[in-house]
Scaffold this motif. Sequence first.
Motif, mmCIF file in Angstrom:
data_model
loop_
_atom_site.group_PDB
_atom_site.id
_atom_site.type_symbol
_atom_site.label_atom_id
_atom_site.label_comp_id
_atom_site.label_asym_id
_atom_site.label_seq_id
_atom_site.Cartn_x
_atom_site.Cartn_y
_atom_site.Cartn_z
ATOM 1 N N ALA A 186 0.817 -1.220 0.000
ATOM 2 C CA ALA A 186 0.000 0.000 0.000
ATOM 3 C C ALA A 186 0.847 1.265 0.000
ATOM 4 N N ARG A 187 1.979 1.232 0.667
ATOM 5 C CA ARG A 187 2.817 2.436 0.733
ATOM 6 C C ARG A 187 3.393 2.795 -0.626
ATOM 7 N N PHE A 188 3.581 1.799 -1.501
ATOM 8 C CA PHE A 188 4.099 2.090 -2.828
ATOM 9 C C PHE A 188 3.009 2.596 -3.760
ATOM 10 N N ILE A 189 1.760 2.291 -3.440
ATOM 11 C CA ILE A 189 0.669 2.856 -4.233
ATOM 12 C C ILE A 189 0.699 4.373 -4.155
ATOM 13 N N THR A 190 0.910 4.872 -2.952
ATOM 14 C CA THR A 190 1.016 6.322 -2.773
ATOM 15 C C THR A 190 2.212 6.877 -3.537
ATOM 16 N N ALA A 191 3.343 6.163 -3.471
ATOM 17 C CA ALA A 191 4.547 6.629 -4.163
ATOM 18 C C ALA A 191 4.345 6.626 -5.682
ATOM 19 N N ILE A 192 3.653 5.624 -6.211
ATOM 20 C CA ILE A 192 3.408 5.548 -7.649
ATOM 21 C C ILE A 192 2.513 6.695 -8.088
ATOM 22 N N LEU A 193 1.467 6.976 -7.329
ATOM 23 C CA LEU A 193 0.567 8.079 -7.675
ATOM 24 C C LEU A 193 1.288 9.423 -7.628
ATOM 25 N N THR A 194 2.142 9.603 -6.624
ATOM 26 C CA THR A 194 2.920 10.840 -6.530
ATOM 27 C C THR A 194 3.852 10.986 -7.719
ATOM 28 N N GLN A 195 4.489 9.878 -8.094
ATOM 29 C CA GLN A 195 5.397 9.925 -9.236
ATOM 30 C C GLN A 195 4.643 10.214 -10.534
ATOM 31 N N CYS A 196 3.433 9.694 -10.661
ATOM 32 C CA CYS A 196 2.621 9.977 -11.844
ATOM 33 C C CYS A 196 2.355 11.478 -11.979
ATOM 34 N N ASP A 197 2.050 12.123 -10.862
ATOM 35 C CA ASP A 197 1.835 13.570 -10.883
ATOM 36 C C ASP A 197 3.097 14.295 -11.344
ATOM 37 N N GLN A 198 4.243 13.851 -10.824
ATOM 38 C CA GLN A 198 5.505 14.497 -11.176
ATOM 39 C C GLN A 198 5.851 14.286 -12.644
ATOM 40 N N ILE A 199 5.684 13.054 -13.119
ATOM 41 C CA ILE A 199 5.994 12.743 -14.517
ATOM 42 C C ILE A 199 5.084 13.525 -15.454
ATOM 43 N N ASP A 200 3.802 13.567 -15.140
ATOM 44 C CA ASP A 200 2.854 14.293 -15.982
ATOM 45 C C ASP A 200 3.269 15.752 -16.121
ATOM 46 N N THR A 201 3.620 16.370 -15.007
ATOM 47 C CA THR A 201 4.007 17.783 -15.025
ATOM 48 C C THR A 201 5.312 18.002 -15.776
ATOM 49 N N GLN A 202 6.324 17.204 -15.467
ATOM 50 C CA GLN A 202 7.647 17.424 -16.048
ATOM 51 C C GLN A 202 7.707 17.065 -17.532
ATOM 52 N N VAL A 203 6.961 16.040 -17.938
ATOM 53 C CA VAL A 203 6.944 15.688 -19.359
ATOM 54 C C VAL A 203 6.242 16.774 -20.167
ATOM 55 N N ARG A 204 5.206 17.382 -19.608
ATOM 56 C CA ARG A 204 4.540 18.484 -20.315
ATOM 57 C C ARG A 204 5.481 19.684 -20.463
ATOM 58 N N VAL A 205 6.308 19.920 -19.453
ATOM 59 C CA VAL A 205 7.299 20.989 -19.566
ATOM 60 C C VAL A 205 8.281 20.677 -20.688
ATOM 61 N N MET A 206 8.724 19.413 -20.738
ATOM 62 C CA MET A 206 9.667 19.023 -21.784
ATOM 63 C C MET A 206 9.025 19.068 -23.168
ATOM 64 N N GLN A 207 7.761 18.750 -23.266
ATOM 65 C CA GLN A 207 7.093 18.840 -24.565
ATOM 66 C C GLN A 207 7.039 20.280 -25.055
ATOM 67 N N ASN A 208 6.788 21.195 -24.150
ATOM 68 C CA ASN A 208 6.797 22.612 -24.531
ATOM 69 C C ASN A 208 8.183 23.047 -25.005
ATOM 70 N N ILE A 209 9.214 22.558 -24.329
ATOM 71 C CA ILE A 209 10.579 22.892 -24.727
ATOM 72 C C ILE A 209 10.875 22.325 -26.115
ATOM 73 N N TYR A 210 10.490 21.061 -26.338
ATOM 74 C CA TYR A 210 10.696 20.450 -27.649
ATOM 75 C C TYR A 210 9.954 21.230 -28.735
ATOM 76 N N ASP A 211 8.714 21.603 -28.450
ATOM 77 C CA ASP A 211 7.908 22.315 -29.450
ATOM 78 C C ASP A 211 8.484 23.697 -29.772
ATOM 79 N N ASP A 212 9.139 24.314 -28.777
ATOM 80 C CA ASP A 212 9.664 25.669 -28.961
ATOM 81 C C ASP A 212 11.052 25.690 -29.598
ATOM 82 N N GLN A 213 11.714 24.545 -29.689
ATOM 83 C CA GLN A 213 13.054 24.497 -30.269
ATOM 84 C C GLN A 213 12.946 24.406 -31.790
#
Length: 520
Positions: free
Chosen positions: A322-349
């Motif tokens: 159960a403790r890793f379920i929380t960690a996986i969900l937290t990581q999903c939030d982080q990945i979603d945010t950071q990948v969107r930032v990287m997509q914007n960078i890719y699109d702007d280059q």
Amino acid sequence: MRIEAFGFPNLVRLSAFAGRSSAFLARVDHDTWARTASTVREAGGRLISLWGAEETVGIFVISAAYALEDGILWLQSPVGDGRGERDGYPDISAIFPCATRMQRAVYDLVGLRATGAEDTRPWLNHGNWPADYFPLRKLSSGTERFESQEADYPFVHVEGDGVHEIAVGPIHAGVIEPAHFRFSVVGEKVLRLEERLGYAHRGIERLFEHVPALDGHRLAGRIAGDTTVAFTWAYCMAVERAMNGRIPPRAQWLRALLLERERIANHLGDLGALGNDAGFAYGLAQFSRLKEDWLRLNNQAFGHRYLMDQIVPGGMSTDVDARFITAILTQCDQIDTQVRVMQNIYDDQSGLQDRFAGAGILSASVAEHFGVYGLVGRASGRKIDVRVDHPYAPYHEVQVQAVSDDRGDVAARVAVRFNEIYESVRLIRTLLADLPGGNVVTPVEHAGSPSCGVGWIEGWRGDVFIALETGADGTILRCHCHDPSWQNWPALEHAIIGNIVPDFPLINKSFSLNYAGHDL
């Protein structure tokens, strides 16, 4: 077109998938074999795989698996008369061009020739095998004397003023599996590319014959390290369908969780490599960091960075804490945010987009011609996804929103990767929010009679297929494994035409096809 509409008198429904898809098996003569291929093509179905086997000494069978409206049609056609004398089987490469290399591999492995086929060059046999050696025949011992010198491969040559050839591989810089690419060029413009694979052939399908069916998942998981979840799940699905296994709901949902984590890990790695191939090293650094964090949590939560040996016949080897379920969900939030930032960078280059846009275009018509599917197919407008079209548990409950793009170039394949990450993150959140309780494994037992089963999973490259035949004692008589790269490698040869040679690494990486999982 539905499978039962073919009217095969001996059609057998194999155990239904948990979900909304089934598999059927029929044994036909050669005329029906060829006629069915034409009917499937006209009905909009597709050839998944083609393979051969020796059932008993001198008695052979050729098999094909087709995807149709209501699932898999596994077609078998006997070849041989019991005295070791073999006629060929009808060529279907004129109907399904992707069958060309599969038929060449069938001859190398079993010795069955497609009658009327234009291309009969060796595929897996590089000239080191004895003339009468076919590794999947019953009497092959594996102790035959092999040559140490490879034969010259008859590449197709392009003639004309200023045309010359560039040979690349099979040994490449860095950690990459072997393949040979022969370019015919004028200046730097590519007129033709021809591939030579088979260097990573390890005899996997022969190895399966020495493994009990209930233990074969470990071997399946090592066919291709980046696709271990998809291959293991497909194998276990085949075993479970052959032996009428019942999988706990919690295990089904955890399997999907692992599959989506595998998909994201590979997309993160490819997005970084694509940036690097276009001269944007910052992208490689950032996506490598994100992928490493993702793999480390895999190891913490499931005991393996690449999730090997987690899926077993009957369910899962371990539950998730159960403790890793929380960690996986937290990581999903982080990945979603950071990948969107990287997509914007890719699109702007602008320099990056200049390399991506218009490079390696695979038109919808060429993709359809070769039967391309998976990520590459969806980036060329072919909206094929087994999780959507033939959903297996739990995807018939957790509905997937298919991602596609119509442009067919490197930019489209990059965009599909970004959007599939977001969709997989959404699926992981849904899977964990509604994760059923209960056990994660139910023992699967062999019934004591010969049986057949198929597994069909949408891996990160496309659908992975396994056809399994077991003996009365639980041994494996034949286990055929298929990666979508079989359909997609020939399409890469067309996508590079008209591009310049330095763009090939970028275009090749945008396809990101399998070597070892293709060679088997």
